[in-house]
Design a protein around this motif. Structure first.
Motif, PDB file in Angstrom:
ATOM      1  N   VAL A 197     -82.982 -76.213 -20.027  1.00  0.00           N
ATOM      2  CA  VAL A 197     -82.005 -77.083 -20.705  1.00  0.00           C
ATOM      3  C   VAL A 197     -81.438 -76.338 -21.900  1.00  0.00           C
ATOM      4  O   VAL A 197     -82.162 -75.939 -22.811  1.00  0.00           O
ATOM      5  CB  VAL A 197     -82.634 -78.416 -21.185  1.00  0.00           C
ATOM      6  CG1 VAL A 197     -81.560 -79.323 -21.787  1.00  0.00           C
ATOM      7  CG2 VAL A 197     -83.347 -79.121 -20.039  1.00  0.00           C
ATOM      8  N   THR A 219     -86.563 -85.026 -31.922  1.00  0.00           N
ATOM      9  CA  THR A 219     -86.764 -83.586 -31.683  1.00  0.00           C
ATOM     10  C   THR A 219     -85.836 -83.081 -30.564  1.00  0.00           C
ATOM     11  O   THR A 219     -85.399 -83.858 -29.706  1.00  0.00           O
ATOM     12  CB  THR A 219     -88.213 -83.297 -31.246  1.00  0.00           C
ATOM     13  OG1 THR A 219     -88.474 -84.065 -30.084  1.00  0.00           O
ATOM     14  CG2 THR A 219     -89.212 -83.614 -32.338  1.00  0.00           C
ATOM     15  N   GLY A 220     -85.635 -81.774 -30.580  1.00  0.00           N
ATOM     16  CA  GLY A 220     -84.846 -81.156 -29.510  1.00  0.00           C
ATOM     17  C   GLY A 220     -85.459 -81.464 -28.153  1.00  0.00           C
ATOM     18  O   GLY A 220     -84.762 -81.791 -27.194  1.00  0.00           O
ATOM     19  N   CYS A 223     -83.812 -83.238 -24.953  1.00  0.00           N
ATOM     20  CA  CYS A 223     -83.653 -82.478 -23.699  1.00  0.00           C
ATOM     21  C   CYS A 223     -84.263 -83.207 -22.505  1.00  0.00           C
ATOM     22  O   CYS A 223     -83.646 -83.292 -21.445  1.00  0.00           O
ATOM     23  CB  CYS A 223     -84.272 -81.083 -23.844  1.00  0.00           C
ATOM     24  SG  CYS A 223     -83.278 -79.997 -24.876  1.00  0.00           S
ATOM     25  N   MET A 231     -84.497 -74.590 -23.908  1.00  0.00           N
ATOM     26  CA  MET A 231     -85.933 -74.753 -23.700  1.00  0.00           C
ATOM     27  C   MET A 231     -86.216 -74.995 -22.227  1.00  0.00           C
ATOM     28  O   MET A 231     -85.304 -75.328 -21.453  1.00  0.00           O
ATOM     29  CB  MET A 231     -86.486 -75.891 -24.555  1.00  0.00           C
ATOM     30  CG  MET A 231     -86.015 -77.254 -24.187  1.00  0.00           C
ATOM     31  SD  MET A 231     -86.849 -78.529 -25.156  1.00  0.00           S
ATOM     32  CE  MET A 231     -86.205 -78.245 -26.792  1.00  0.00           C
ATOM     33  N   GLU A 238     -82.168 -79.293 -38.032  1.00  0.00           N
ATOM     34  CA  GLU A 238     -81.909 -79.663 -36.644  1.00  0.00           C
ATOM     35  C   GLU A 238     -83.196 -80.274 -36.069  1.00  0.00           C
ATOM     36  O   GLU A 238     -84.299 -79.816 -36.386  1.00  0.00           O
ATOM     37  CB  GLU A 238     -81.496 -78.383 -35.895  1.00  0.00           C
ATOM     38  CG  GLU A 238     -80.856 -78.616 -34.553  1.00  0.00           C
ATOM     39  CD  GLU A 238     -81.876 -78.637 -33.449  1.00  0.00           C
ATOM     40  OE1 GLU A 238     -82.918 -77.997 -33.607  1.00  0.00           O
ATOM     41  OE2 GLU A 238     -81.612 -79.323 -32.436  1.00  0.00           O
ATOM     42  N   PRO A 274     -81.209 -83.735 -32.128  1.00  0.00           N
ATOM     43  CA  PRO A 274     -81.040 -82.607 -31.219  1.00  0.00           C
ATOM     44  C   PRO A 274     -79.608 -82.099 -31.041  1.00  0.00           C
ATOM     45  O   PRO A 274     -79.400 -81.043 -30.459  1.00  0.00           O
ATOM     46  CB  PRO A 274     -81.549 -83.169 -29.895  1.00  0.00           C
ATOM     47  CG  PRO A 274     -81.306 -84.642 -29.996  1.00  0.00           C
ATOM     48  CD  PRO A 274     -81.480 -85.007 -31.437  1.00  0.00           C
ATOM     49  N   PHE A 311     -91.062 -79.883 -37.427  1.00  0.00           N
ATOM     50  CA  PHE A 311     -91.378 -79.353 -36.098  1.00  0.00           C
ATOM     51  C   PHE A 311     -90.642 -78.022 -35.934  1.00  0.00           C
ATOM     52  O   PHE A 311     -89.469 -77.995 -35.599  1.00  0.00           O
ATOM     53  CB  PHE A 311     -90.961 -80.372 -35.030  1.00  0.00           C
ATOM     54  CG  PHE A 311     -91.400 -80.023 -33.640  1.00  0.00           C
ATOM     55  CD1 PHE A 311     -92.741 -79.957 -33.304  1.00  0.00           C
ATOM     56  CD2 PHE A 311     -90.459 -79.748 -32.657  1.00  0.00           C
ATOM     57  CE1 PHE A 311     -93.137 -79.623 -32.017  1.00  0.00           C
ATOM     58  CE2 PHE A 311     -90.838 -79.421 -31.372  1.00  0.00           C
ATOM     59  CZ  PHE A 311     -92.188 -79.354 -31.055  1.00  0.00           C
TER      60      PHE A 311
HETATM   61  C1  SAM Z   1     -86.559 -73.306 -34.820  1.00  0.00           C
HETATM   62  S1  SAM Z   1     -86.811 -74.397 -33.466  1.00  0.00           S
HETATM   63  C2  SAM Z   1     -86.294 -75.908 -34.201  1.00  0.00           C
HETATM   64  C3  SAM Z   1     -86.879 -77.125 -33.534  1.00  0.00           C
HETATM   65  C4  SAM Z   1     -86.360 -78.428 -34.123  1.00  0.00           C
HETATM   66  N1  SAM Z   1     -86.827 -78.615 -35.472  1.00  0.00           N
HETATM   67  C5  SAM Z   1     -86.756 -79.637 -33.269  1.00  0.00           C
HETATM   68  O1  SAM Z   1     -87.267 -80.637 -33.817  1.00  0.00           O
HETATM   69  O2  SAM Z   1     -86.529 -79.589 -32.061  1.00  0.00           O
HETATM   70  C6  SAM Z   1     -85.442 -73.977 -32.453  1.00  0.00           C
HETATM   71  C7  SAM Z   1     -85.759 -74.140 -30.968  1.00  0.00           C
HETATM   72  O3  SAM Z   1     -85.748 -75.509 -30.636  1.00  0.00           O
HETATM   73  C8  SAM Z   1     -85.280 -75.674 -29.310  1.00  0.00           C
HETATM   74  N2  SAM Z   1     -84.170 -76.660 -29.357  1.00  0.00           N
HETATM   75  C9  SAM Z   1     -83.917 -77.467 -30.387  1.00  0.00           C
HETATM   76  N3  SAM Z   1     -82.896 -78.290 -30.097  1.00  0.00           N
HETATM   77  C10 SAM Z   1     -82.507 -78.024 -28.855  1.00  0.00           C
HETATM   78  C11 SAM Z   1     -81.511 -78.555 -27.994  1.00  0.00           C
HETATM   79  N4  SAM Z   1     -80.700 -79.534 -28.400  1.00  0.00           N
HETATM   80  N5  SAM Z   1     -81.395 -78.036 -26.747  1.00  0.00           N
HETATM   81  C12 SAM Z   1     -82.217 -77.045 -26.336  1.00  0.00           C
HETATM   82  N6  SAM Z   1     -83.165 -76.493 -27.117  1.00  0.00           N
HETATM   83  C13 SAM Z   1     -83.324 -76.973 -28.354  1.00  0.00           C
HETATM   84  C14 SAM Z   1     -84.851 -74.320 -28.799  1.00  0.00           C
HETATM   85  O4  SAM Z   1     -85.896 -73.847 -27.980  1.00  0.00           O
HETATM   86  C15 SAM Z   1     -84.721 -73.521 -30.069  1.00  0.00           C
HETATM   87  O5  SAM Z   1     -84.980 -72.145 -29.840  1.00  0.00           O
END
Ligand code: SAM
Length: 252
Positions: free
Chosen positions: A216, A146-147, A151, A242, A117, A23, A122
Protein backbone atom coordinates in the motif's frame (compact mmCIF):
# COMPACT_ATOMS: atom_id res chain seq x y z
CA UNK A 1 -26.28 20.78 21.63
CA UNK A 2 -22.52 21.32 21.92
CA UNK A 3 -21.03 23.36 19.10
CA UNK A 4 -18.48 21.27 17.18
CA UNK A 5 -15.85 24.06 17.47
CA UNK A 6 -15.96 23.94 21.26
CA UNK A 7 -15.16 20.20 21.19
CA UNK A 8 -11.67 21.09 19.90
CA UNK A 9 -10.74 22.49 23.33
CA UNK A 10 -8.52 25.38 24.31
CA UNK A 11 -4.97 26.45 23.42
CA UNK A 12 -2.40 27.62 25.97
CA UNK A 13 0.52 29.94 25.30
CA UNK A 14 3.98 28.51 25.97
CA UNK A 15 2.78 24.96 25.20
CA UNK A 16 4.13 22.59 22.60
CA UNK A 17 1.44 20.55 20.86
CA UNK A 18 2.43 17.39 19.02
CA UNK A 19 -0.40 17.17 16.53
CA UNK A 20 -1.11 13.80 14.91
CA UNK A 21 -2.50 14.63 11.47
CA UNK A 22 -3.39 11.09 10.42
CA UNK A 23 -2.42 9.02 7.40
CA UNK A 24 -3.09 11.50 4.58
CA UNK A 25 -6.76 12.34 4.08
CA UNK A 26 -7.47 15.57 5.99
CA UNK A 27 -10.90 14.24 7.03
CA UNK A 28 -9.17 11.76 9.33
CA UNK A 29 -7.83 14.47 11.67
CA UNK A 30 -9.38 14.40 15.14
CA UNK A 31 -11.47 17.38 16.26
CA UNK A 32 -8.66 18.34 18.67
CA UNK A 33 -5.99 18.19 15.95
CA UNK A 34 -8.05 20.26 13.50
CA UNK A 35 -8.85 22.87 16.16
CA UNK A 36 -5.18 23.20 17.12
CA UNK A 37 -4.03 23.54 13.50
CA UNK A 38 -6.36 26.53 13.26
CA UNK A 39 -5.55 28.07 16.63
CA UNK A 40 -1.86 27.71 17.62
CA UNK A 41 0.40 30.76 17.20
CA UNK A 42 2.92 28.83 15.09
CA UNK A 43 2.38 25.76 12.90
CA UNK A 44 5.69 23.87 12.77
CA UNK A 45 6.52 20.92 10.54
CA UNK A 46 9.43 18.81 9.31
CA UNK A 47 10.25 18.71 5.61
CA UNK A 48 12.80 17.17 3.32
CA UNK A 49 14.86 19.65 1.27
CA UNK A 50 12.91 20.78 -1.79
CA UNK A 51 9.64 19.19 -0.59
CA UNK A 52 6.53 20.68 1.01
CA UNK A 53 6.54 18.28 3.94
CA UNK A 54 4.00 15.48 4.10
CA UNK A 55 2.31 16.50 7.36
CA UNK A 56 2.10 20.12 6.16
CA UNK A 57 0.54 18.98 2.89
CA UNK A 58 -2.10 16.95 4.77
CA UNK A 59 -3.35 20.02 6.68
CA UNK A 60 -3.25 22.35 3.65
CA UNK A 61 -7.07 22.58 3.42
CA UNK A 62 -7.15 23.80 7.04
CA UNK A 63 -4.48 26.51 6.72
CA UNK A 64 -5.88 30.04 6.43
CA UNK A 65 -3.67 32.63 4.75
CA UNK A 66 -1.35 34.54 7.04
CA UNK A 67 -0.73 31.70 9.50
CA UNK A 68 2.77 31.76 10.99
CA UNK A 69 4.70 28.67 9.93
CA UNK A 70 8.00 27.19 11.04
CA UNK A 71 9.64 24.90 8.52
CA UNK A 72 12.17 22.52 10.07
CA UNK A 73 14.20 21.20 7.16
CA UNK A 74 16.12 17.95 7.54
CA UNK A 75 19.78 18.31 6.51
CA UNK A 76 19.68 14.72 5.18
CA UNK A 77 17.02 12.04 4.86
CA UNK A 78 17.60 8.91 2.78
CA UNK A 79 20.68 10.14 0.86
CA UNK A 80 22.92 8.33 3.35
CA UNK A 81 22.16 5.23 5.49
CA UNK A 82 20.39 6.01 8.79
CA UNK A 83 22.87 3.66 10.55
CA UNK A 84 25.92 5.70 9.44
CA UNK A 85 27.76 7.97 11.90
CA UNK A 86 27.47 10.87 9.42
CA UNK A 87 23.67 10.58 9.33
CA UNK A 88 23.29 10.29 13.10
CA UNK A 89 25.61 13.20 13.76
CA UNK A 90 23.84 15.55 11.32
CA UNK A 91 20.35 14.55 12.39
CA UNK A 92 20.99 14.84 16.10
CA UNK A 93 22.57 18.29 15.59
CA UNK A 94 19.46 19.22 13.58
CA UNK A 95 17.09 18.13 16.37
CA UNK A 96 19.21 20.03 18.91
CA UNK A 97 19.07 23.23 16.85
CA UNK A 98 15.35 22.82 16.07
CA UNK A 99 14.45 22.21 19.71
CA UNK A 100 16.40 25.35 20.73
CA UNK A 101 14.43 27.38 18.17
CA UNK A 102 11.12 25.96 19.38
CA UNK A 103 12.15 26.52 23.03
CA UNK A 104 12.86 30.17 22.38
CA UNK A 105 9.35 30.70 20.95
CA UNK A 106 7.78 28.78 23.85
CA UNK A 107 9.66 31.06 26.29
CA UNK A 108 8.07 34.05 24.53
CA UNK A 109 4.68 32.52 25.41
CA UNK A 110 3.83 31.28 21.92
CA UNK A 111 1.81 28.11 21.40
CA UNK A 112 3.46 25.83 18.87
CA UNK A 113 1.78 23.00 17.00
CA UNK A 114 4.32 20.56 15.59
CA UNK A 115 2.60 18.47 12.92
CA UNK A 116 3.24 14.75 12.83
CA UNK A 117 2.05 12.45 10.07
CA UNK A 118 -0.05 9.61 11.54
CA UNK A 119 0.41 9.37 15.31
CA UNK A 120 3.21 11.43 16.93
CA UNK A 121 4.31 8.60 19.26
CA UNK A 122 4.53 5.97 16.54
CA UNK A 123 7.91 6.24 14.73
CA UNK A 124 7.38 10.03 14.67
CA UNK A 125 10.20 12.59 14.33
CA UNK A 126 8.20 14.57 16.88
CA UNK A 127 9.49 12.18 19.56
CA UNK A 128 13.04 13.55 19.17
CA UNK A 129 11.73 17.04 19.96
CA UNK A 130 9.45 15.79 22.72
CA UNK A 131 12.33 14.16 24.60
CA UNK A 132 14.37 17.38 24.43
CA UNK A 133 11.54 19.70 25.53
CA UNK A 134 9.08 17.84 27.71
CA UNK A 135 10.88 18.38 31.02
CA UNK A 136 11.06 22.17 30.58
CA UNK A 137 7.76 23.01 28.85
CA UNK A 138 4.13 21.89 28.94
CA UNK A 139 3.57 19.45 26.08
CA UNK A 140 0.31 17.97 24.85
CA UNK A 141 0.36 15.11 22.39
CA UNK A 142 -2.71 14.67 20.22
CA UNK A 143 -3.02 11.10 18.94
CA UNK A 144 -3.62 10.52 15.26
CA UNK A 145 -4.93 7.75 13.03
CA UNK A 146 -1.77 5.79 12.20
CA UNK A 147 -0.61 5.20 8.65
CA UNK A 148 -1.13 1.45 9.10
CA UNK A 149 -4.72 1.94 10.24
CA UNK A 150 -5.42 4.14 7.20
CA UNK A 151 -3.76 1.58 4.92
CA UNK A 152 -5.59 -1.53 6.10
CA UNK A 153 -8.87 0.39 5.99
CA UNK A 154 -8.30 1.50 2.39
CA UNK A 155 -7.08 -1.97 1.39
CA UNK A 156 -10.29 -3.35 2.95
CA UNK A 157 -8.43 -5.99 4.97
CA UNK A 158 -9.20 -6.59 8.65
CA UNK A 159 -5.70 -7.06 10.08
CA UNK A 160 -6.20 -9.21 13.21
CA UNK A 161 -8.89 -11.76 14.14
CA UNK A 162 -9.46 -13.66 17.38
CA UNK A 163 -6.07 -14.44 19.01
CA UNK A 164 -3.93 -13.27 16.08
CA UNK A 165 -0.65 -11.63 17.06
CA UNK A 166 0.49 -8.60 15.07
CA UNK A 167 4.13 -7.71 14.41
CA UNK A 168 5.04 -4.21 13.27
CA UNK A 169 8.43 -4.41 11.59
CA UNK A 170 10.62 -1.71 10.07
CA UNK A 171 11.69 -2.70 6.56
CA UNK A 172 15.17 -1.49 7.50
CA UNK A 173 15.80 -4.73 9.47
CA UNK A 174 18.21 -7.25 7.94
CA UNK A 175 16.59 -9.84 5.65
CA UNK A 176 17.25 -12.71 8.09
CA UNK A 177 15.71 -10.78 10.98
CA UNK A 178 12.63 -10.00 8.92
CA UNK A 179 12.19 -13.68 8.02
CA UNK A 180 12.64 -14.74 11.65
CA UNK A 181 10.04 -12.23 12.94
CA UNK A 182 7.60 -12.99 10.13
CA UNK A 183 7.71 -16.71 10.93
CA UNK A 184 6.68 -15.96 14.53
CA UNK A 185 3.63 -13.79 13.85
CA UNK A 186 0.10 -14.30 12.55
CA UNK A 187 -0.27 -10.84 11.01
CA UNK A 188 2.32 -8.21 10.10
CA UNK A 189 2.79 -4.62 9.04
CA UNK A 190 6.14 -3.77 7.46
CA UNK A 191 6.87 -0.04 7.58
CA UNK A 192 9.59 2.04 5.89
CA UNK A 193 9.49 0.00 2.73
CA UNK A 194 11.03 2.58 0.34
CA UNK A 195 14.48 1.39 -0.75
CA UNK A 196 13.96 -1.88 1.11
CA UNK A 197 11.18 -3.18 -1.12
CA UNK A 198 13.23 -5.89 -2.88
CA UNK A 199 14.65 -7.22 0.41
CA UNK A 200 11.23 -7.10 2.11
CA UNK A 201 9.61 -8.99 -0.75
CA UNK A 202 12.29 -11.72 -0.58
CA UNK A 203 11.81 -12.02 3.21
CA UNK A 204 8.01 -12.24 2.91
CA UNK A 205 8.36 -14.93 0.24
CA UNK A 206 10.91 -16.87 2.33
CA UNK A 207 8.49 -16.80 5.29
CA UNK A 208 5.78 -18.29 3.04
CA UNK A 209 3.52 -15.23 3.23
CA UNK A 210 3.73 -13.72 -0.25
CA UNK A 211 0.25 -14.83 -1.33
CA UNK A 212 -1.32 -12.86 1.55
CA UNK A 213 0.83 -9.71 1.35
CA UNK A 214 -0.36 -6.35 0.01
CA UNK A 215 1.70 -3.30 -0.92
CA UNK A 216 0.00 0.00 0.00
CA UNK A 217 1.53 3.25 -1.21
CA UNK A 218 0.33 6.64 0.08
CA UNK A 219 -2.74 5.08 1.71
CA UNK A 220 -5.74 7.49 1.97
CA UNK A 221 -3.93 10.12 -0.16
CA UNK A 222 -5.14 11.22 -3.61
CA UNK A 223 -2.46 9.16 -5.41
CA UNK A 224 -2.85 5.99 -3.30
CA UNK A 225 -1.84 2.63 -4.87
CA UNK A 226 -2.77 -0.80 -3.52
CA UNK A 227 -1.56 -4.03 -5.13
CA UNK A 228 -0.48 -7.56 -4.23
CA UNK A 229 3.17 -7.61 -3.13
CA UNK A 230 3.63 -10.50 -5.56
CA UNK A 231 3.07 -7.97 -8.39
CA UNK A 232 5.76 -5.55 -7.10
CA UNK A 233 8.89 -6.37 -9.05
CA UNK A 234 10.87 -3.21 -8.33
CA UNK A 235 13.72 -3.10 -5.77
CA UNK A 236 12.48 0.31 -4.57
CA UNK A 237 9.03 1.45 -3.44
CA UNK A 238 7.71 4.84 -2.37
CA UNK A 239 8.81 6.29 0.98
CA UNK A 240 5.16 6.33 2.09
CA UNK A 241 4.54 2.65 1.52
CA UNK A 242 3.97 -0.35 3.73
CA UNK A 243 3.29 -4.07 3.45
CA UNK A 244 0.22 -5.55 5.10
CA UNK A 245 -0.08 -9.25 5.91
CA UNK A 246 -3.55 -9.85 7.38
CA UNK A 247 -4.05 -12.50 10.04
CA UNK A 248 -6.24 -15.55 9.46
CA UNK A 249 -7.53 -16.04 13.01
CA UNK A 250 -10.90 -17.08 14.31
CA UNK A 251 -13.91 -16.11 12.18
CA UNK A 252 -17.20 -16.53 14.02
C1 SAM B 1 8.59 7.70 10.06
S1 SAM B 1 7.26 6.56 9.87
C2 SAM B 1 5.94 7.55 10.47
C3 SAM B 1 4.76 6.74 10.96
C4 SAM B 1 3.59 7.60 11.41
N1 SAM B 1 3.91 8.35 12.59
C5 SAM B 1 2.33 6.77 11.65
O1 SAM B 1 1.68 6.93 12.71
O2 SAM B 1 1.98 5.98 10.77
C6 SAM B 1 7.02 6.63 8.13
C7 SAM B 1 6.54 5.30 7.57
O3 SAM B 1 5.17 5.14 7.87
C8 SAM B 1 4.53 4.43 6.83
N2 SAM B 1 3.35 5.23 6.41
C9 SAM B 1 2.83 6.24 7.12
N3 SAM B 1 1.73 6.71 6.51
C10 SAM B 1 1.54 5.99 5.41
C11 SAM B 1 0.55 6.00 4.38
N4 SAM B 1 -0.44 6.89 4.39
N5 SAM B 1 0.66 5.09 3.39
C12 SAM B 1 1.67 4.18 3.39
N6 SAM B 1 2.63 4.15 4.32
C13 SAM B 1 2.57 5.02 5.33
C14 SAM B 1 5.54 4.23 5.72
O4 SAM B 1 6.00 2.90 5.84
C15 SAM B 1 6.60 5.24 6.06
O5 SAM B 1 7.88 4.81 5.61
Amino acid sequence: MTNIDTLGGTVHGGTLYGIGVGPGDVRYLTLRAAALVGAVDVVAFFAKQGMQGNARRIVDPLMASGRVEMRLEYPVTNEIPAESAAYQCQISAFYEKSSREVASLLREGKSIGLLSEGDPFFYGSFMHMWRRLETDFPVEVVPGVTGMSGCWTRANVPITWGNDTLAVLPGTLAEEQLIERLRLTDAAVIMKVGRNLGKVRRAVEAAGLLSRALYVERGTMADERILPLADCRSEHGAYFAMILIPGQGRRL
